[in-house]
Design a protein around this motif. Structure first.
Motif, short mmCIF file in Angstrom:
data_model
loop_
_atom_site.label_atom_id
_atom_site.label_comp_id
_atom_site.label_asym_id
_atom_site.label_seq_id
_atom_site.Cartn_x
_atom_site.Cartn_y
_atom_site.Cartn_z
N GLN A 98 0.83 -1.20 0.00
CA GLN A 98 0.00 0.00 0.00
C GLN A 98 0.87 1.25 0.00
OE1 GLN A 98 -2.76 0.24 3.28
NE2 GLN A 98 -3.93 1.91 2.37
N ALA A 99 1.94 1.23 0.78
CA ALA A 99 2.85 2.37 0.80
C ALA A 99 3.52 2.57 -0.56
CB ALA A 99 3.90 2.17 1.89
N VAL A 100 3.88 1.47 -1.21
CA VAL A 100 4.51 1.54 -2.53
C VAL A 100 3.57 2.17 -3.55
CG1 VAL A 100 5.31 0.14 -4.49
CG2 VAL A 100 6.11 -0.36 -2.18
N VAL A 101 2.30 1.79 -3.51
CA VAL A 101 1.33 2.32 -4.46
C VAL A 101 1.08 3.81 -4.24
CG1 VAL A 101 -1.10 2.23 -5.16
CG2 VAL A 101 0.18 0.11 -4.87
N ILE A 102 0.88 4.21 -3.00
CA ILE A 102 0.61 5.62 -2.71
C ILE A 102 1.81 6.48 -3.09
CG2 ILE A 102 0.12 7.30 -0.89
CD1 ILE A 102 -1.43 5.11 0.58
N ARG A 103 2.99 6.07 -2.63
CA ARG A 103 4.19 6.84 -2.95
C ARG A 103 4.46 6.84 -4.45
NH1 ARG A 103 10.33 5.13 -1.56
NH2 ARG A 103 9.72 3.61 -3.14
N GLY A 104 4.29 5.68 -5.10
CA GLY A 104 4.57 5.57 -6.53
C GLY A 104 3.65 6.43 -7.36
N GLY A 105 2.37 6.49 -6.99
CA GLY A 105 1.44 7.33 -7.74
C GLY A 105 1.82 8.80 -7.68
N ILE A 106 2.25 9.24 -6.50
CA ILE A 106 2.66 10.64 -6.35
C ILE A 106 3.97 10.90 -7.10
CG2 ILE A 106 3.27 12.44 -4.69
CD1 ILE A 106 1.55 10.94 -2.62
N VAL A 107 4.89 9.93 -7.06
CA VAL A 107 6.16 10.08 -7.78
C VAL A 107 5.91 10.23 -9.28
CG1 VAL A 107 8.27 8.88 -8.50
CG2 VAL A 107 7.63 8.94 -6.09
N MET A 108 5.00 9.42 -9.83
CA MET A 108 4.70 9.51 -11.26
C MET A 108 4.17 10.89 -11.63
SD MET A 108 3.21 5.88 -12.63
CE MET A 108 1.90 5.77 -11.42
N ALA A 109 3.25 11.40 -10.80
CA ALA A 109 2.70 12.72 -11.07
C ALA A 109 3.79 13.79 -11.02
CB ALA A 109 1.61 13.04 -10.04
N LEU A 110 4.69 13.68 -10.04
CA LEU A 110 5.77 14.65 -9.92
C LEU A 110 6.75 14.53 -11.09
CD1 LEU A 110 6.53 14.39 -6.09
CD2 LEU A 110 5.46 16.31 -7.29
N MET A 111 7.05 13.30 -11.52
CA MET A 111 7.97 13.10 -12.64
C MET A 111 7.39 13.68 -13.92
SD MET A 111 10.76 11.86 -11.59
CE MET A 111 11.37 11.73 -13.26
N LEU A 112 6.10 13.50 -14.13
CA LEU A 112 5.45 14.09 -15.31
C LEU A 112 5.52 15.61 -15.26
CD1 LEU A 112 2.31 11.78 -15.67
CD2 LEU A 112 4.30 11.87 -17.17
N ALA A 113 5.31 16.17 -14.08
CA ALA A 113 5.38 17.62 -13.93
C ALA A 113 6.79 18.14 -14.21
CB ALA A 113 4.93 18.02 -12.52
N VAL A 114 7.80 17.43 -13.70
CA VAL A 114 9.18 17.84 -13.94
C VAL A 114 9.53 17.74 -15.42
CG1 VAL A 114 11.60 17.18 -13.53
CG2 VAL A 114 9.98 17.24 -11.63
N THR A 115 9.07 16.67 -16.07
CA THR A 115 9.33 16.49 -17.50
C THR A 115 8.69 17.60 -18.33
OG1 THR A 115 9.43 14.09 -17.20
CG2 THR A 115 9.12 14.90 -19.44
N LEU A 116 7.47 17.94 -18.00
CA LEU A 116 6.78 19.02 -18.72
C LEU A 116 7.50 20.35 -18.51
CD1 LEU A 116 3.01 18.19 -18.09
CD2 LEU A 116 4.19 18.22 -20.29
N ALA A 117 7.97 20.57 -17.29
CA ALA A 117 8.66 21.84 -17.00
C ALA A 117 9.99 21.93 -17.75
CB ALA A 117 8.89 21.97 -15.49
N GLN A 118 10.68 20.80 -17.87
CA GLN A 118 12.00 20.81 -18.50
C GLN A 118 11.93 20.73 -20.02
OE1 GLN A 118 14.08 17.56 -16.60
NE2 GLN A 118 14.78 18.84 -14.90
N GLN A 119 11.00 19.92 -20.55
CA GLN A 119 10.99 19.64 -21.97
C GLN A 119 9.76 20.18 -22.70
OE1 GLN A 119 11.58 15.41 -22.50
NE2 GLN A 119 13.27 15.34 -21.05
N GLY A 120 8.74 20.57 -21.95
CA GLY A 120 7.54 21.10 -22.57
C GLY A 120 6.61 20.06 -23.14
N ARG A 121 7.01 18.78 -23.07
CA ARG A 121 6.15 17.69 -23.56
C ARG A 121 6.55 16.39 -22.88
NH1 ARG A 121 8.29 15.36 -29.28
NH2 ARG A 121 10.53 15.48 -28.88
#
Length: 296
Positions: free
Chosen positions: A42-65
């Motif tokens: 359960q901890a892996v799923v909750i943390r992993g879901g938030i990490v994915m959202a953050l990684m997508l946000a970082v990617t969009l900020a750095q690369q624009g897509r």
């Protein structure tokens, strides 16, 4: 002016490496605390879901897509890397729950030495007898931390060792990717597969509604993981690697301080001796590489 700029870059790189090491250990502390009363999956799923959202946000900020497509030749290596990522992460988190933070961190400090040895065997990278000796001393340090055959031996430490071996597989598989596959794409798929594996494991466990405190702590862990990843990538682009790389070993200092402050853990003498051998071997290997590069 050139020397001054290089010195400034080295200081920035050292600070970024120290930040990455501290963020990773702080993430471990948070996860270790939460999983004392929450199912690991359960901890892996909750943390992993938030990490994915953050990684997508970082990617969009750095690369624009967001680019998630992977060329066909890279697909097998992505599968291998993701499998190794899932197994290494789960084994690491299991070990994290069972053994002291400093002991686990000391074992993982041998990872750069293990990757160096694997690269020499697979890619036929040159490896002199001095560096081979340093690698051997580092592995001896790990054995001292493990203490097999003695009353101080903890079988869960072997789980940490298996996790390290799988991380070596993960890192070696990464070397086979073509330049068309971006680091953010690889990181996203790693986070996705780890999260899905946690969900699959959770089918046989009794999950419960997490408290807002636990959600906040896992969100903090996800932020710390993202900071560690971003700062680690930035580290490789700032300063001389031979100057910056030794600062990865500051994670052991953080592990001792936080292990004592949060969990009341204090490494025994053998853990200190083994850690000194591992860190010393790693530092020598880095300095040796710097000398060799200077001669070229």
């Amino acid at each position: 002016m050139i020397r001054a700029a290089a010195a400034t870059d080295n200081i920035r790189g050292a600070l970024l490496m120290t930040l990455s090491a501290a963020a990773l250990i702080c993430n471990d502390v948070v996860v270790k605390a939460v999983t004392q009363h929450m199912p690991l999956s359960q901890a892996v799923v909750i943390r992993g879901g938030i990490v994915m959202a953050l990684m997508l946000a970082v990617t969009l900020a750095q690369q624009g897509r967001i680019r998630l497509s992977v060329p066909r030749p890279d697909a097998p290596w992505l599968v291998l890397r993701c499998v190794a990522e899932v197994l290494s992460t789960l084994l690491y988190l299991v070990a994290l729950r069972r053994i002291e933070l400093a002991e686990l961190t000391a074992i993982m400090q041998a990872l750069p030495l293990a990757v160096t040895l694997a690269a020499a065997l697979i890619f036929h990278e040159p490896l002199g007898w001095l560096r081979l000796t340093a690698i051997g001393m580092g592995f001896l340090g790990v054995l001292i931390v493990l203490r097999p055959g003695t009353g101080g031996f903890d079988g869960w430490a072997v789980v940490a060792l298996a996790s390290m071996a799988l991380i070596v597989v993960r890192d070696i598989a990464t070397r086979f990717f073509t330049a068309q596959v971006g680091s953010s794409t690889i990181a996203f798929y790693a986070a996705l597969t780890v999260t899905l594996s946690g969900a699959a494991l959770g089918l046989g466990e009794d999950w419960h509604l997490p408290s807002w405190r636990d959600i906040a702590l896992l969100a903090l862990a996800a932020v710390l993981l993202t900071i560690a990843y971003v700062s680690a990538v930035a580290t490789m682009r700032v300063g001389e690697i031979s100057f910056v790389a030794p600062f990865r070993y500051t994670s052991l200092i953080w592990a001792v301080i936080l292990g004592l402050a949060v969990f009341g853990e204090w490494p025994d003498l053998w853990t200190w001796i083994g850690s000194a051998l591992v860190v010393g071997a790693g530092l020598y290997s880095i300095l040796r590489e710097r000398r060799l590069m200077g001669r070229m």
